[in-house]
Write a protein that holds these residues in place. Structure first.
Motif, mmCIF file in Angstrom:
data_model
loop_
_atom_site.group_PDB
_atom_site.id
_atom_site.type_symbol
_atom_site.label_atom_id
_atom_site.label_comp_id
_atom_site.label_asym_id
_atom_site.label_seq_id
_atom_site.Cartn_x
_atom_site.Cartn_y
_atom_site.Cartn_z
ATOM 1 N N ASP A 90 0.818 -1.218 0.000
ATOM 2 C CA ASP A 90 0.000 0.000 0.000
ATOM 3 C C ASP A 90 0.854 1.271 0.000
ATOM 4 O O ASP A 90 0.475 2.281 -0.603
ATOM 5 N N LYS A 91 1.997 1.234 0.695
ATOM 6 C CA LYS A 91 2.863 2.424 0.732
ATOM 7 C C LYS A 91 3.338 2.775 -0.673
ATOM 8 O O LYS A 91 3.273 3.938 -1.088
ATOM 9 N N TRP A 92 3.804 1.772 -1.409
ATOM 10 C CA TRP A 92 4.272 2.023 -2.775
ATOM 11 C C TRP A 92 3.136 2.551 -3.652
ATOM 12 O O TRP A 92 3.308 3.546 -4.374
ATOM 13 N N LYS A 93 1.975 1.908 -3.584
ATOM 14 C CA LYS A 93 0.849 2.336 -4.417
ATOM 15 C C LYS A 93 0.452 3.776 -4.104
ATOM 16 O O LYS A 93 0.204 4.575 -5.014
ATOM 17 N N GLU A 94 0.385 4.112 -2.820
ATOM 18 C CA GLU A 94 -0.056 5.440 -2.410
ATOM 19 C C GLU A 94 0.952 6.515 -2.813
ATOM 20 O O GLU A 94 0.588 7.556 -3.375
ATOM 21 N N LEU A 95 2.239 6.289 -2.529
ATOM 22 C CA LEU A 95 3.261 7.298 -2.837
ATOM 23 C C LEU A 95 3.444 7.462 -4.339
ATOM 24 O O LEU A 95 3.662 8.576 -4.825
ATOM 25 N N ARG A 96 3.340 6.371 -5.085
ATOM 26 C CA ARG A 96 3.452 6.463 -6.544
ATOM 27 C C ARG A 96 2.269 7.239 -7.129
ATOM 28 O O ARG A 96 2.446 8.116 -7.975
ATOM 29 N N LYS A 97 1.072 6.904 -6.658
ATOM 30 C CA LYS A 97 -0.127 7.592 -7.137
ATOM 31 C C LYS A 97 -0.050 9.085 -6.844
ATOM 32 O O LYS A 97 -0.377 9.925 -7.693
ATOM 33 N N PHE A 98 0.403 9.428 -5.633
ATOM 34 C CA PHE A 98 0.529 10.835 -5.249
ATOM 35 C C PHE A 98 1.530 11.555 -6.151
ATOM 36 O O PHE A 98 1.270 12.673 -6.619
ATOM 37 N N ALA A 99 2.690 10.929 -6.395
ATOM 38 C CA ALA A 99 3.717 11.562 -7.231
ATOM 39 C C ALA A 99 3.211 11.791 -8.649
ATOM 40 O O ALA A 99 3.402 12.870 -9.227
ATOM 41 N N LEU A 100 2.554 10.793 -9.213
ATOM 42 C CA LEU A 100 2.034 10.920 -10.582
ATOM 43 C C LEU A 100 0.980 12.023 -10.668
ATOM 44 O O LEU A 100 1.005 12.850 -11.594
ATOM 45 N N GLN A 101 0.058 12.036 -9.704
ATOM 46 C CA GLN A 101 -1.007 13.041 -9.725
ATOM 47 C C GLN A 101 -0.452 14.444 -9.531
ATOM 48 O O GLN A 101 -0.846 15.393 -10.217
ATOM 49 N N THR A 102 0.509 14.583 -8.614
ATOM 50 C CA THR A 102 1.087 15.902 -8.352
ATOM 51 C C THR A 102 1.851 16.415 -9.557
ATOM 52 O O THR A 102 1.752 17.598 -9.917
ATOM 53 N N MET A 103 2.623 15.541 -10.185
ATOM 54 C CA MET A 103 3.364 15.966 -11.378
ATOM 55 C C MET A 103 2.407 16.362 -12.498
ATOM 56 O O MET A 103 2.653 17.337 -13.218
ATOM 57 N N ARG A 104 1.303 15.630 -12.644
ATOM 58 C CA ARG A 104 0.299 16.012 -13.653
ATOM 59 C C ARG A 104 -0.293 17.372 -13.331
ATOM 60 O O ARG A 104 -0.506 18.203 -14.222
ATOM 61 N N ASN A 105 -0.570 17.610 -12.053
ATOM 62 C CA ASN A 105 -1.142 18.893 -11.646
ATOM 63 C C ASN A 105 -0.207 20.067 -11.930
ATOM 64 O O ASN A 105 -0.660 21.204 -12.113
ATOM 65 N N PHE A 106 1.085 19.794 -11.938
ATOM 66 C CA PHE A 106 2.052 20.849 -12.248
ATOM 67 C C PHE A 106 2.539 20.775 -13.694
ATOM 68 O O PHE A 106 3.614 21.271 -14.026
ATOM 69 N N GLY A 107 1.746 20.109 -14.531
ATOM 70 C CA GLY A 107 1.961 20.243 -15.956
ATOM 71 C C GLY A 107 2.593 19.101 -16.685
ATOM 72 O O GLY A 107 2.708 19.147 -17.918
ATOM 73 N N VAL A 108 3.043 18.044 -15.977
ATOM 74 C CA VAL A 108 3.694 16.935 -16.670
ATOM 75 C C VAL A 108 2.697 16.267 -17.604
ATOM 76 O O VAL A 108 1.599 15.885 -17.197
ATOM 77 N N GLY A 109 3.078 16.152 -18.858
ATOM 78 C CA GLY A 109 2.197 15.610 -19.883
ATOM 79 C C GLY A 109 1.323 16.663 -20.529
ATOM 80 O O GLY A 109 0.516 16.348 -21.406
#
Length: 493
Positions: free
Chosen positions: A121-140
């Motif tokens: 769960d730690k990996w899933k949660e931290l990965r999901k957070f990183a991906l979402q945050t990077m998208r929110n700041f323009g990645v992609g």
């Protein structure tokens, strides 16, 4: 009791213990896929070439098959070779092979409080957070593309300053690439002369050299012993601590100016999430996980693209006719008056094909970072037990003769059809594959296209000697394949 008798008894006890351990090793070996017979303590280390570890494993696969067992010290590992085998494990059986195996040269610093080495769960949660945050700041999105384009212009200025003189492009490329991910994490880019930024870049670059050396492999196997002994691995963890101090200082500065209604960057968003979950005893959002996920993103967001650019320039100096054809396509599609954009890629099949071939041919990540079997399964008719570390040999994908006619040759036609249109081939796993694929893949793909096309739009790179003498063989060979150090001249177009 006579001292000599004591020594003899101790020797007998040690030998008896080794025999017992070895007997258990051989007993367990009989329940695993076949492989070379291991020796006590060293396992199969004497049977592999640490300077070209991946090739050693590929050679073994010709004898034992695409799925075999290799002992790294006393620890058995499942080795996977070939596109179809790795695809079946990491993609078709993604849930079974999704775990992260032991990786001491990261894990002994991060303690599992990061994206790379955590599981469950730690990996899933931290990965999901990183991906979402990077998208929110323009990645992609268009916004991150504009940041990349802006950063590349600083790179172009730096190369123009060389005035056609010989230069090693390593740090120039590294600073520019690192600034892209740093702008997402810290909220703004660094000036290239900033001492803090220079420390981030230099320590990151040095650590990848150490981790890619035979010392990195030995530390991963014998970390319990080597942590008490001198060696380059000590520098590795000293550099980690230097980065930790930089991150802590930046986080403290963010805490003083934090506006929960107006997050500026990754740090702000994480701090807000920490506050929201401060009463949750099982929360994965705390100060150490902020530091360690930033550590992952800096390392992952800097090195892969930097090494690709360094290696690509070297390859294109070896094959100048390929660089010239890319420049012709740049002239036709983009011209010289505006910077390249990601939308241009669909109209540049030859450039796209060259980028894919460069990723395949340079084979920057010869081995995927160790996976872990999360549940009992079967692969190629073998029973694979839960808890077994897995080494996917990515080189065996990029150089798979069933996927490429002449894999040893550099040939962009591998990704072109008869009409000169781009032809996709899934047997390129530079970012790994399956659920553990690099979370920064989309950002890296965008950077690779924009950096390479802008460099070739503005410069022709020339070697100092004859192109025939350029050595494309890699150094390192464990974590990364690195190009030999070189100098070149950036000639403005």
């Amino acid at each position: 009791m006579d001292f000599n008798v004591v020594l003899i008894l101790l020797l007998i006890a040690c030998i008896s213990y080794l025999i017992m351990v070895y007997a258990k090793m051989l007993q367990k070996r009989g329940q695993l896929p076949p492989g070379p017979v291991p020796l006590p303590i060293v396992g199969n280390l004497l049977q592999v070439n640490s300077d070209n570890f991946a090739q050693s494993l590929i050679a073994m696969s010709k004898k034992y098959g695409p799925v075999f067992t290799l002992y790294m010290g006393s620890q058995p590992n499942l080795v996977l070779c070939g596109y179809e085998t790795i695809k079946e494990a990491l993609i078709s059986q993604g849930d079974q092979f999704v775990g992260r195996g032991p990786c001491p040269f990261f894990e002994n610093f991060t303690k599992g409080n990061d994206i790379l080495t955590s599981n469950g769960d730690k990996w899933k949660e931290l990965r999901k957070f990183a991906l979402q945050t990077m998208r929110n700041f323009g990645v992609g999105k268009r916004s991150i593309e504009e940041r990349i384009q802006e950063e590349i212009q600083f790179l172009i200025k730096e190369l123009r300053k060389t005035n056609k003189s010989p230069v090693d492009p390593t740090l120039i490329f590294c600073r520019s690439v690192s600034n892209v991910i740093c702008s997402v994490l810290f909220g703004s880019r660094f000036d290239y002369e900033d001492k803090t930024f220079q420390t981030i870049v230099s320590t990151t670059n040095e650590n990848f050299k150490i981790m890619s050396s035979s010392w990195g492999m030995l530390y991963n196997i014998y970390s319990d012993v080597l942590q008490y002994l001198p060696g380059p691995h000590k520098k590795l963890f000293g550099n980690y601590e230097t980065l930790r101090a930089i991150l802590q200082d930046s986080i403290k500065a963010h805490q003083k100016t934090l506006d929960p209604n107006n997050p500026r960057d990754y740090i702000d968003v994480f701090l807000i999430k920490m506050e929201q979950e401060k009463n949750n005893p099982t929360s994965h959002y705390f100060m150490e996980s902020l530091i360690m996920t930033m550590h992952n993103l800096i390392y992952g967001g800097t090195d892969t693209v930097t090494t690709f650019l360094r290696y690509s320039v070297l390859v294109l100096m070896k094959f100048p006719e390929v660089a010239e054809k890319i420049q012709e396509e740049i002239n036709q599609v983009i011209g010289q008056t505006r910077p390249p954009a990601t939308e241009d890629r669909k109209m540049m099949p030859y450039t796209d094909a060259v980028i894919q071939e460069l990723q395949r041919f340079t084979d920057i990540g010869p081995l995927a970072i160790v996976h872990l079997v999360m549940q009992d399964t079967q692969l190629h008719g073998y029973k694979i037990p839960k808890g077994l570390p897995v080494i996917p040999v990515i080189t065996s994908v990029h150089y798979d003769p069933t996927q490429y006619e002449k894999p040893e040759d550099f040939n962009p036609a591998n990704f072109l059809d008869q009409n000169g249109c781009f032809k996709k081939n899934d047997a390129v796993m530079v970012f790994s594959a399956g659920k553990r694929i690099c979370p920064g893949e989309n950002l890296a793909r965008m950077e690779i296209f924009l950096f390479l096309t802008t460099l070739l739009q503005n410069f022709t790179f020339q070697p100092l000697g004859n192109r025939e003498d350029i050595d494309l063989s890699p150094t390192g060979g464990t974590l990364e394949n690195l190009p030999h150090s070189y100098q070149c001249c950036a000639i403005p177009r």
